[in-house]
Motif scaffolding. Sequence first.
Motif, PDB file in Angstrom:
ATOM      1  N   VAL A  30       0.841  -1.201   0.000  1.00  0.00           N
ATOM      2  CA  VAL A  30       0.000   0.000   0.000  1.00  0.00           C
ATOM      3  C   VAL A  30       0.873   1.247   0.000  1.00  0.00           C
ATOM      4  CG1 VAL A  30      -1.716   1.310   1.300  1.00  0.00           C
ATOM      5  CG2 VAL A  30      -1.922  -1.192   1.114  1.00  0.00           C
ATOM      6  N   GLN A  31       1.935   1.249   0.821  1.00  0.00           N
ATOM      7  CA  GLN A  31       2.863   2.375   0.836  1.00  0.00           C
ATOM      8  C   GLN A  31       3.563   2.531  -0.507  1.00  0.00           C
ATOM      9  OE1 GLN A  31       5.475   2.647   4.391  1.00  0.00           O
ATOM     10  NE2 GLN A  31       4.252   0.977   5.232  1.00  0.00           N
ATOM     11  N   ALA A  32       3.936   1.405  -1.115  1.00  0.00           N
ATOM     12  CA  ALA A  32       4.629   1.450  -2.394  1.00  0.00           C
ATOM     13  C   ALA A  32       3.731   2.038  -3.483  1.00  0.00           C
ATOM     14  CB  ALA A  32       5.090   0.053  -2.787  1.00  0.00           C
ATOM     15  N   ILE A  33       2.440   1.705  -3.457  1.00  0.00           N
ATOM     16  CA  ILE A  33       1.507   2.236  -4.446  1.00  0.00           C
ATOM     17  C   ILE A  33       1.429   3.759  -4.347  1.00  0.00           C
ATOM     18  CG2 ILE A  33      -0.941   2.355  -5.062  1.00  0.00           C
ATOM     19  CD1 ILE A  33      -1.092  -0.656  -4.365  1.00  0.00           C
ATOM     20  N   ALA A  34       1.403   4.275  -3.136  1.00  0.00           N
ATOM     21  CA  ALA A  34       1.353   5.724  -2.935  1.00  0.00           C
ATOM     22  C   ALA A  34       2.615   6.396  -3.484  1.00  0.00           C
ATOM     23  CB  ALA A  34       1.184   6.041  -1.454  1.00  0.00           C
TER      24      ALA A  34
END
Length: 468
Positions: free
Chosen positions: A371-375
Motif C-alpha cells: 500500500v505504501q509502495a503504491i502511494a
Amino acid sequence: MSSSEPLPTPDGQPSMMAAIAEVFRVALPLMISTGTFSLVLFADRTFLLSYDGASMSAAMAGGNLFWVLVCLPVGIVSMTGAIVGQYVGAHQPERIGRFLWQSVWISLAFAPMFAFFAAIAPWLFHATGQPDSLVSLESTYLRLLLIGAVGNVLETALSGFFSGTERTSVIMWVSIASGVLNVVLDIVLIFGLPADPFFGWALPAMGIAGAAIASVIAFWFKAAVYIALLLRPRHQEQYQLIRGWGIDWPMIRNLIYFGVPTGLMYVTEAGGFTVMVLRIGTYGDIPLRATTMAINFNMVAFIPLIGVSIAASVLMGRYLVESGPQRALRNVHAALVIGFVYSATWMAAYLLFPDWMMSLYEHSATDPESVQAIALARNLLKYVAVYVVLDAAQLILAGSLRGAGDTWFVLAGGVTASIVALAIGFWGEPDQAGLHWWWTIITVWVWMLATTMAVRFMQGKWKTMRMV
C-alpha cells in the motif's frame, strides 16, 4: 511501381503521409509484438505482487540483471534484421540464408557464458548491496532465466530474417502466441493447482521460480516456432536457408563489427539503469517495490517503441542502399512522427490518470508495504511523463543510425551519457531518501541520450555508410 509502394512527390520522394503509412505498416506488427512482451512483464510482476510483494521486487532486480547479461549477444544478433534489409536493398537475397546461419552460430556460442553467470548469481547480488532477504529470491529467478538465455538470443537472431524481409506480421503472431503461453504458465506455476479430484495430484505453488520457468518455456517456444517457419520450402530457393548452414568467417566478422557496439550499447543502457535501480533497492524494499510499479507502466509505453525503432532501422538499411539517403531520411521523419504521437499519448495518461493506473495494483496489495509502495509509485509516474517523449526520440534515432551502420558512435554516445549520469548520481546522492534523487538522474540520463543521438543524426555522416 507496385501498389504497395508509397506515391511520390514531385521531387521523386514519397509524401510524408505515404512514408508514415509505410513505416506504420512495418512497425505496427513489431509494436504489437514488443507490446505483448511488455504486457507479459506487467502480468508477471502483478501476479508476483499477489503472491508475495518481496518476490515482485526480486523479479525486478533479477530481471534487470538478466537483461544486462544477455544484451551483449542479443545486441549483436539484433543487427541481423538491419543487415538483411541491406541485402534486400542490394538485391542479393541468395546471401540472406548464409548470413542468418552466422547469427545462429553466434547465439549458440554464448551458452558457456550464461552457465558461468548462473553459477555466481548469489555473489552478483551480494556485490551490489542487495538486502539479504532478497538475494535468495533474486538468485533463484536469475538462475532459472539463464536456462532460457540461449533461446532468447536465438529467437532474436531468427526474427531478424522476418523483420529484415519486412514480414513483421509473422513476428507479431509468434509473439502473441508466446505471450499467451507465458501468462497461462505464470498463473499455473506461480500459484499452483489444487489436487485433482480424480487422480489426486496437485501442482504446488512455485512463486518466483514458477514465473522464471514460464519465461524460459516462452523463450524456447518462440525459437522453435521461428525454426519451423524458416524450414518451409518456399524460403529455401530464394534465400538458400538450409544450403547456407556452414560457418562463413567474413560474414561473422561483419556481424560482430556492427553488432558488438550495438550489444555494448545495450549493456551500457541496461547496466546504467540496473545500477540506478539497485541503488534504489539499498533504501529498502518499499522504494524498490514502488519503482517496479512505476517502471511496469513505463515499460508498457517504452517497449512498443522498440518496434518503431526496429522498423526505422530496417527501412533505413534497405533504402539507404536501394534509393539513397533522401528516401531513408523521409522514413526516419515518419518514424519520429509515429513515436511522438504514441509517447505523447502516454505522457498525458501518466499526468491525468495516475490514480486509475495504480488502482490496478490495489487489489493485489495484500500487505501494508505494498500500500505504501503504491502511494510512492503514483508520484513516480510524473518523472516518466517528463522523459517519455524524448525516450521515443532517442530510441528511433539510435535505431536509424544503427540501420545505416553508425553503430560505434551510438555506443560512444550512450557510454558517455551513462557515465555522466551515474557520476552525477553518485556524487550528489543523499544519505537518506534517495528515491527521488535517482529518478531525477534517470530523467536527466534519457534527456542526454536523446540530445546525443539527435545531434549525430543531424550531422549526416550516416548518409555515406553501408554494411554490405
